[in-house]
Design a protein around this motif. Sequence first.
Motif, PDB file in Angstrom:
ATOM      1  N   SER A   6      18.116 -61.183  63.711  1.00 25.80           N
ATOM      2  CA  SER A   6      17.888 -62.256  64.688  1.00 25.80           C
ATOM      3  C   SER A   6      17.746 -61.687  66.107  1.00 25.80           C
ATOM      4  O   SER A   6      16.899 -62.157  66.885  1.00 25.80           O
ATOM      5  CB  SER A   6      19.033 -63.261  64.638  1.00 25.80           C
ATOM      6  OG  SER A   6      20.264 -62.652  65.034  1.00 25.80           O
ATOM      7  N   GLN A  49      14.242 -60.431  66.390  1.00 24.78           N
ATOM      8  CA  GLN A  49      13.257 -61.496  66.579  1.00 24.78           C
ATOM      9  C   GLN A  49      13.207 -61.955  68.033  1.00 24.78           C
ATOM     10  O   GLN A  49      12.127 -62.136  68.610  1.00 24.78           O
ATOM     11  CB  GLN A  49      13.591 -62.672  65.663  1.00 24.78           C
ATOM     12  CG  GLN A  49      13.357 -62.390  64.185  1.00 24.78           C
ATOM     13  CD  GLN A  49      13.786 -63.547  63.309  1.00 24.78           C
ATOM     14  OE1 GLN A  49      14.473 -64.459  63.774  1.00 24.78           O
ATOM     15  NE2 GLN A  49      13.401 -63.504  62.046  1.00 24.78           N
ATOM     16  N   ASN A 100       9.969 -61.689  70.643  1.00 20.12           N
ATOM     17  CA  ASN A 100       9.446 -62.840  71.381  1.00 20.12           C
ATOM     18  C   ASN A 100       9.444 -62.584  72.873  1.00 20.12           C
ATOM     19  O   ASN A 100       8.501 -62.942  73.590  1.00 20.12           O
ATOM     20  CB  ASN A 100      10.271 -64.079  71.056  1.00 20.12           C
ATOM     21  CG  ASN A 100      10.111 -64.511  69.602  1.00 20.12           C
ATOM     22  OD1 ASN A 100       9.083 -64.236  68.985  1.00 20.12           O
ATOM     23  ND2 ASN A 100      11.119 -65.172  69.064  1.00 20.12           N
ATOM     24  N   TYR A 149       5.320 -61.562  66.281  1.00 20.39           N
ATOM     25  CA  TYR A 149       6.394 -62.240  65.561  1.00 20.39           C
ATOM     26  C   TYR A 149       6.919 -61.300  64.487  1.00 20.39           C
ATOM     27  O   TYR A 149       6.230 -60.421  63.998  1.00 20.39           O
ATOM     28  CB  TYR A 149       5.913 -63.562  64.955  1.00 20.39           C
ATOM     29  CG  TYR A 149       4.780 -63.436  63.993  1.00 20.39           C
ATOM     30  CD1 TYR A 149       4.997 -63.311  62.618  1.00 20.39           C
ATOM     31  CD2 TYR A 149       3.465 -63.449  64.453  1.00 20.39           C
ATOM     32  CE1 TYR A 149       3.951 -63.192  61.734  1.00 20.39           C
ATOM     33  CE2 TYR A 149       2.412 -63.330  63.568  1.00 20.39           C
ATOM     34  CZ  TYR A 149       2.649 -63.203  62.216  1.00 20.39           C
ATOM     35  OH  TYR A 149       1.612 -63.083  61.348  1.00 20.39           O
ATOM     36  N   LEU A 150       8.185 -61.471  64.156  1.00 21.02           N
ATOM     37  CA  LEU A 150       8.875 -60.592  63.213  1.00 21.02           C
ATOM     38  C   LEU A 150       8.944 -61.278  61.857  1.00 21.02           C
ATOM     39  O   LEU A 150       9.393 -62.429  61.754  1.00 21.02           O
ATOM     40  CB  LEU A 150      10.274 -60.254  63.736  1.00 21.02           C
ATOM     41  CG  LEU A 150      11.065 -59.190  62.958  1.00 21.02           C
ATOM     42  CD1 LEU A 150      11.859 -58.344  63.935  1.00 21.02           C
ATOM     43  CD2 LEU A 150      12.012 -59.835  61.969  1.00 21.02           C
ATOM     44  N   THR A 151       8.527 -60.541  60.834  1.00 21.48           N
ATOM     45  CA  THR A 151       8.553 -61.046  59.466  1.00 21.48           C
ATOM     46  C   THR A 151       9.503 -60.196  58.644  1.00 21.48           C
ATOM     47  O   THR A 151       9.371 -58.965  58.603  1.00 21.48           O
ATOM     48  CB  THR A 151       7.154 -60.998  58.842  1.00 21.48           C
ATOM     49  OG1 THR A 151       6.265 -61.776  59.632  1.00 21.48           O
ATOM     50  CG2 THR A 151       7.174 -61.529  57.423  1.00 21.48           C
ATOM     51  N   THR A 152      10.474 -60.817  58.009  1.00 19.30           N
ATOM     52  CA  THR A 152      11.457 -60.114  57.180  1.00 19.30           C
ATOM     53  C   THR A 152      10.896 -59.944  55.782  1.00 19.30           C
ATOM     54  O   THR A 152      10.691 -60.926  55.062  1.00 19.30           O
ATOM     55  CB  THR A 152      12.788 -60.874  57.145  1.00 19.30           C
ATOM     56  OG1 THR A 152      13.247 -61.078  58.479  1.00 19.30           O
ATOM     57  CG2 THR A 152      13.833 -60.083  56.375  1.00 19.30           C
TER      58      THR A 152
END
Length: 568
Positions: free
Chosen positions: A357, A360, A364, A519-522
Motif C-alpha cells: 500500500s 501504491q 500515485n 499505477y501499481l498492479t500486484t
Amino acid sequence: MTTKPKAKKFRVRRSGGAAAQPAAARPVPPPSAVDAPQAAPPVASAAAAGKTGAGATHAGASGGAGTSPADEAISIKEPSKAKNGKPSTDLDEIRKEGLTGRQLRLARRIAQKNNLPATSDFDAVRQLRLKGIDPFQRANMLELVVQPNTAHPAGAPQAPGSVQLPQTVPSDKVSLPATELSPTERRNREIQQIQRDIARRRRRKLLLLGARLAFFVMLPTALTGYYFYGVATPMYAAKSEFLVLKADSAGSGGGLGGLLSGTQFATSQDSIAVQSYLQSKEAMLRLDREVGFKSHFTQEWIDPIQRLEDNPTNEEAYKTYSRNVKIGYDPTEGVVRMEVTAADPQVSAEFSQKLISYAQEKVNQLSVQKRSDQVGDAETALEMAEGKRRNAQERLVKLQQRGTVLDPEGVIMSLRSQISTFELQRQEKELELAALLDNARPNQAKVDGARADIARLNSLIQRLNDRMIDASAGENSLASLTVQIQMAQADLATRDMMLQSALQQVEQTRMEANRQVRYLTTAVEPVPSEEASYPRRFENTILAFLIFSGIYLMCSLTASILREQVSS
C-alpha cells in the motif's frame, strides 16, 4: 637344490695340555680337506673368540681344546649308538665317543640356543639327546648360521641359567673383531633413523594440523550448527510480486517515443524509485507507527541474535528491517519482488500488505507530480495568450473610437464607389448630348437638359473628390486611422492564433498526462506461510564451514609466506 652348510674356521692356538696329547687321539683329515677354503658367518667366529678363560681350560680337559687349524675342516663323526639304536645319554659313553672340540662347541651353542643349563660340553650333548635333539644334524647346524646383527654381542650379559661357552684362547691374547659397523650398515642405519624422524615429524605435524583444524574450523562450525539447529527462532517469509505500469498509450504520437512508450523500459525509473522507497528508513518508521515493527522484534521469545533490545534506536531497528525486508527489481521483466520475514506468519503477511500500500501511494504521488507540472505549464501559457489577445482587442476598439466613424476604410470605399457611379452617369449623359447634337435640327430642350445633367454630375463628383482628399489629410485622417486599425486587427488575429495554439497545447498536455498515469498492479499477493523459511540449518552450517575454512586457509598461507620471508 640344497646347498651344503659351510662351517667357520676357528683359528685357535694350542695350549700346553693340548700339545701333550697324542696325535693319534684326533682323526687326521686328508690334505685336500684341510686346504679346502670354508665359508662361515662371522657370528660363529665372534662367538668362538668371545669365550672366557675358564671355558677354554674346561674345553682342554674335555679333549676339545687342542684342535689345530686343520681340525676345523674335519668332517663330523657320527655318534655311537646304544643297544636300542638310539644315541647314548651316559656321560662316560659320550666321552668315549671321541667327539672333537668343534662338535662339543656346536653342542654347547645348540644347548644355549635351547636354554638348557649345561655344566659342560658333554653335559650339553647329554641334555640335548635327552630332549630328543641331535646337535650333529645338518638342520640344527644351519639354525646357528644367523645374520651378524642377530648374534649375541661379545661381552653382553648371558641369559639367566645359561653357561658361557669355553674359550680356547685367553682373552688378553685374542684380538677381538672391531665393533664399528660397515659403511653399508651405517648408511642403512642412518637412513632408517632419518625415515623414523620424518615419520615422527609427520605424525606430529598431522596431530598439530588436526588440532588447529578442530579449534579454528570444526569448533566454530559446531557452535554455528548448534545455534541454527537448537537456538535460532524460526522465521516465516511472505513473498509477493508487483509491477509499476502506465496507462494505455493508444493514440500517442509516432516516432521513437511512441516505440518505447508502451514497454517496461518506460517505467523502470518509477520501479527503482519504489524499490528505494520501500528499503528506506522512512518506510520503516511508517510501518512501525502503523503496525508496530519494533514491538514485534523486541519480544522475549525471539533468540538474542535476531531480537531487538527494549526501546531500540531507529538505526538498530533499520538494520533489522534491512535484514528482514528484501526487495529486488528485475529490469528485463519489470517485476518488483519483495520478501518480508517475521517471527509470525500472519505478521509477515500484514507487513507485506502495508508495504504494498505504501508503494501504491508513492507511485500515485510520482505520477501526480509529473502530470500537474505538465498541465500547469500548459495552462499558464493559455492564460498569457488570452491576456495578450484581450489587450489587442481593446487597442482596436480604442482606435475605432478615436475618429468620427467606426470604419474609416468603409467610408473611403463608399466614397470611391459613389465617385465611380457618378462618373459612369456623366459619361452616359455626354454620349446622349453627343447623339442629340448629331441631328440637323436637334431638340434644344433635350440638349440643354443633357448639358445641365452633365454639369450637375461634374459638380457632385468634384465634391466627392474633395471629401476624399479631406479624409486622407492630417493625423486624424481616414487613411491614418485605417492603417492603425489594420495593424491592430493584424495583432488581434495573431493573438487569436496564439490563443488557439495554447488551447490545443493544453488539450494535448492533458491527454499526455492521462497517458503518463502510473499505477501499481500486484501480481502475487502475500500469503502466510505454514512452515518456517529461515534459518536454513544445513545450508547455513555448510556455509559457515566454508567461511571458517577459507579464513583458516588464508591465515595459514599468510603465516607461511611471512615465515619463509623472515627465514630467507
